[in-house]
Design an enzyme around this catalytic site. Structure first.
Site, mmCIF file in Angstrom:
data_model
loop_
_atom_site.group_PDB
_atom_site.id
_atom_site.type_symbol
_atom_site.label_atom_id
_atom_site.label_comp_id
_atom_site.label_asym_id
_atom_site.label_seq_id
_atom_site.Cartn_x
_atom_site.Cartn_y
_atom_site.Cartn_z
ATOM 1 N N GLY A 50 38.370 34.561 28.620
ATOM 2 C CA GLY A 50 39.710 34.775 29.178
ATOM 3 C C GLY A 50 40.523 35.871 28.500
ATOM 4 O O GLY A 50 41.290 36.570 29.162
ATOM 5 N N ASP A 106 44.315 34.172 26.163
ATOM 6 C CA ASP A 106 45.074 34.521 27.359
ATOM 7 C C ASP A 106 46.267 33.590 27.554
ATOM 8 O O ASP A 106 47.359 34.029 27.890
ATOM 9 C CB ASP A 106 44.165 34.512 28.606
ATOM 10 C CG ASP A 106 43.300 33.254 28.723
ATOM 11 O OD1 ASP A 106 43.450 32.337 27.885
ATOM 12 O OD2 ASP A 106 42.480 33.189 29.652
ATOM 13 N N ASP A 109 47.846 26.405 26.784
ATOM 14 C CA ASP A 109 48.081 25.418 27.842
ATOM 15 C C ASP A 109 48.262 24.057 27.157
ATOM 16 O O ASP A 109 49.323 23.798 26.592
ATOM 17 C CB ASP A 109 46.880 25.480 28.788
ATOM 18 C CG ASP A 109 47.028 24.650 30.041
ATOM 19 O OD1 ASP A 109 48.054 24.765 30.713
ATOM 20 O OD2 ASP A 109 46.103 23.878 30.357
ATOM 21 N N LYS A 137 52.350 27.970 28.500
ATOM 22 C CA LYS A 137 52.798 26.927 29.440
ATOM 23 C C LYS A 137 53.243 25.737 28.605
ATOM 24 O O LYS A 137 52.493 24.764 28.456
ATOM 25 C CB LYS A 137 51.613 26.462 30.299
ATOM 26 C CG LYS A 137 51.326 27.216 31.542
ATOM 27 C CD LYS A 137 50.374 26.357 32.402
ATOM 28 C CE LYS A 137 49.318 27.175 33.048
ATOM 29 N NZ LYS A 137 48.318 26.358 33.776
ATOM 30 N N PHE A 158 48.722 26.926 37.956
ATOM 31 C CA PHE A 158 47.449 27.505 37.543
ATOM 32 C C PHE A 158 47.443 28.971 37.953
ATOM 33 O O PHE A 158 47.767 29.309 39.087
ATOM 34 C CB PHE A 158 46.272 26.765 38.174
ATOM 35 C CG PHE A 158 44.978 27.046 37.468
ATOM 36 C CD1 PHE A 158 44.626 26.318 36.338
ATOM 37 C CD2 PHE A 158 44.137 28.067 37.896
ATOM 38 C CE1 PHE A 158 43.440 26.595 35.653
ATOM 39 C CE2 PHE A 158 42.957 28.347 37.220
ATOM 40 C CZ PHE A 158 42.611 27.608 36.101
ATOM 41 N N VAL A 159 47.106 29.836 36.994
ATOM 42 C CA VAL A 159 47.179 31.270 37.254
ATOM 43 C C VAL A 159 45.814 31.929 37.052
ATOM 44 O O VAL A 159 44.991 31.462 36.256
ATOM 45 C CB VAL A 159 48.218 31.961 36.343
ATOM 46 C CG1 VAL A 159 49.627 31.597 36.778
ATOM 47 C CG2 VAL A 159 48.000 31.622 34.871
ATOM 48 N N ASP A 165 40.525 33.197 35.027
ATOM 49 C CA ASP A 165 39.619 32.978 36.149
ATOM 50 C C ASP A 165 39.815 31.614 36.789
ATOM 51 O O ASP A 165 40.406 30.708 36.204
ATOM 52 C CB ASP A 165 38.171 33.012 35.647
ATOM 53 C CG ASP A 165 37.809 31.724 34.885
ATOM 54 O OD1 ASP A 165 38.543 31.393 33.944
ATOM 55 O OD2 ASP A 165 36.833 31.056 35.261
HETATM 56 P P1 XMP Z 1 44.181 24.814 26.280
HETATM 57 O O1 XMP Z 1 44.478 23.687 27.226
HETATM 58 O O2 XMP Z 1 43.070 24.502 25.332
HETATM 59 O O3 XMP Z 1 43.646 25.861 27.289
HETATM 60 O O4 XMP Z 1 45.412 25.373 25.637
HETATM 61 C C1 XMP Z 1 43.320 27.112 27.020
HETATM 62 C C2 XMP Z 1 42.309 27.557 28.000
HETATM 63 O O5 XMP Z 1 42.400 26.875 29.274
HETATM 64 C C3 XMP Z 1 42.253 27.787 30.328
HETATM 65 N N1 XMP Z 1 43.460 27.721 31.178
HETATM 66 C C4 XMP Z 1 43.657 28.441 32.262
HETATM 67 N N2 XMP Z 1 42.878 29.343 32.856
HETATM 68 N N3 XMP Z 1 44.515 29.679 34.489
HETATM 69 C C5 XMP Z 1 43.313 29.954 33.977
HETATM 70 O O6 XMP Z 1 42.612 30.792 34.536
HETATM 71 C C6 XMP Z 1 45.369 28.782 33.963
HETATM 72 O O7 XMP Z 1 46.462 28.580 34.479
HETATM 73 C C7 XMP Z 1 44.906 28.128 32.776
HETATM 74 N N4 XMP Z 1 45.452 27.194 31.993
HETATM 75 C C8 XMP Z 1 44.534 26.980 31.016
HETATM 76 C C9 XMP Z 1 42.098 29.145 29.688
HETATM 77 O O8 XMP Z 1 40.739 29.466 29.670
HETATM 78 C C10 XMP Z 1 42.590 28.998 28.282
HETATM 79 O O9 XMP Z 1 41.908 29.816 27.356
#
Ligand code: XMP
Length: 184
Positions: A50, A106, A109, A137, A158-159, A165
């Site tokens: 990402g 990237d 979350d 987020k 979700f983006v 991706d």
């Molecule tokens: P965490 O939950 O561990 O997540 O903070 C980090 C990884 O989750 C993926 N992620 C997303 N990927 N759109 C995406 O394409 C989203 O809105 C999204 N939210 C979480 C991402 O790979 C990130 O590194």
């Protein structure tokens, strides 16, 4: 039923806003580095896949000696957009002792990826560990962690695009879009 139950929604963050956010993040990182006492060089640890696009743009604003290392994070999702178990592959990361480490992803979350990664990196004796993410987020946070440098806060949608991706699609888009489910 279509092959992909999700489709590309409207642009949430356009390329000019992304570029400005990347520059802001870079300035913050450079300010921190200049304030750091005792030297130590920068190692950027980019979370693949990402953070590929963000890292490529970010490092070109960092006019200091640095190394780039990569780790691979994969969260196995319970359903299409909900992260499940996390697998981290970091056997190729070089020595970090005494270096200023910047973890680059990237999006922050739930925070689980960065939480795990930071713990693993700290065991390798770096001079410092900081976190830079393009998107944050905060509404989704499940563990206690904050990034030191955030490009933009976004709501709980979700983006995709700019490296992000959905099932490996859309990483190549220059803007960040919302992903929409069928009927939305
Ligand atoms: P965490 O939950 O561990 O997540 O903070 C980090 C990884 O989750 C993926 N992620 C997303 N990927 N759109 C995406 O394409 C989203 O809105 C999204 N939210 C979480 C991402 O790979 C990130 O590194």
């Amino acid at each position: 039923m279509s092959a992909h139950p999700f489709h590309l929604g409207p642009v949430l963050v356009g390329r000019r806003h992304i570029a400005a956010a990347v520059r802001r993040v870079a300035e913050g990182i450079l300010d921190d580095l200049h304030a750091e006492a005792g030297g130590g060089e920068l190692t950027v640890v980019s979370v693949l896949n990402g953070a590929l696009v963000f890292t490529a743009d970010l490092v070109r604003h960092l006019d200091v000696p640095l190394r780039i290392e990569t780790v691979r994070a994969r969260s196995y999702r319970g359903d299409a957009t909900t992260p499940g178990d996390l697998a981290l592959r970091m056997e190729d990361v070089g020595a970090l002792a005494g270096r200023h480490v910047l973890l680059v992803d990237d999006i922050l979350d739930t925070g689980r990826t960065m939480h795990r990664l930071r713990a693993e990196i700290r065991q390798r004796g770096p001079a410092s560990v900081r976190i830079a993410v393009l998107l944050d987020k905060p509404a989704r946070r499940a563990v206690e962690i904050e990034a030191d440098h955030v490009g933009l806060e976004i709501p709980d949608v979700f983006v995709v695009g700019y490296g992000l991706d959905h099932e490996e699609r859309f990483r190549n888009l220059p803007d960040i879009h919302e992903l929409r489910g069928d009927g939305a």
